[in-house]
Design a protein around this motif. Structure first.
Motif: not given
Length: 253
Positions: A215-238
């Motif tokens: 989440i912190a990585s995605a937000m560092a790159k400009g994603q919104t909090a919700l976008e970052a959380v959704k992406a992190a959910k996929i990252d963790v699953y993998r």
């Protein structure tokens, strides 16, 4: 100036599934340059897993060494005692213009000693200064004072944490509410979004660290909090899907 520098304030996991090892692996996968201020060193003994806190002066010196670096985001993981938490809080107050993600690790305290109440109170003082927190269900119960047995309870706990000062949060449901799905709740004071993924019956050690770091990585790159959380959910699953006997494992896909 926007940079690719990101800081983890976290402990070391000697088995490398979680902690700063998971943070750095996650930062690297997001093509960010990761820094670490170490809070503790874990060891495995005949009696089990032990967390050895760093002394306050040494920890404080680490943060002092990093004060001139223009971080794009900060991820906070294991703060093993109120003393180091106090130092961390003073440090992040100087970075209110960047995303700060707090993973309020409390369960190891509940299992190991009697300072859980003091640590919970200390972590609540972080809420006005961080962008998003990522408690699991038990941590959300401890911090909010709410008992969570269903999705309605989860929403109530999220609302309570928001009133206590959390700007945005995601409560990680894990396997406790549904034996077939891992259900998380994102809440920002107005929008509540439930995120669902099928449960994987594999080693998930380090999943919480990876989630918050992602989440912190995605937000560092400009994603919104919700976008970052959704992406992190996929990252963790993998990461759980690729886990080995020591914990979750990053990949590039």
């Amino acid at each position: 100036m926007k940079t690719d520098y990101i800081l983890a304030i976290s402990g070391s996991d000697i088995l490398s599934g979680g902690g700063m090892q998971a943070d750095l692996a996650t930062f690297n996968r997001h093509q960010l340059f990761g820094f670490v201020a170490l809070t503790s060193i874990a060891t495995v003994t005949d009696d089990g897993f032990e967390v050895n806190d760093l002394e306050r002066p040494l920890f404080q010196s680490q943060l002092q060494s990093l004060k001139e670096i223009p971080f794009a985001a900060i991820k906070i993981g294991l703060l093993p005692n109120p003393d180091l938490a106090e130092v961390s809080l003073a440090f992040i107050k100087n970075y209110q213009d960047i995303p700060i993600v707090l993973d309020p690790v409390l369960i190891f305290k509940e299992n190991q000693d009697g300072t859980i109440g003091e640590m919970a109170e200390t972590l609540l003082s972080f809420l006005p200064y961080v962008s998003l927190i990522t408690p699991n269900l038990r941590e959300a119960e401890i911090l909010s004072g709410e008992t969570i047995t269903n999705l309605k309870d989860m929403r109530r706990a999220a609302e309570r944490l928001h009133r206590l000062g959390a700007d945005k949060l995601v409560i990680k449901g894990g396997a406790r509410l549904d034996k077939h799905q891992a259900i998380d709740l994102f809440y920002d004071g107005s929008e509540a979004v439930y995120l669902k993924k099928s449960l994987l019956h594999r080693n998930n050690n380090g999943a919480g660290c990876t989630f918050a770091a992602s989440i912190a990585s995605a937000m560092a790159k400009g994603q919104t909090a919700l976008e970052a959380v959704k992406a992190a959910k996929i990252d963790v699953y993998r990461a759980i899907h690729n886990s080995n006997q020591y914990g979750v494992k990053q990949n590039d896909h």
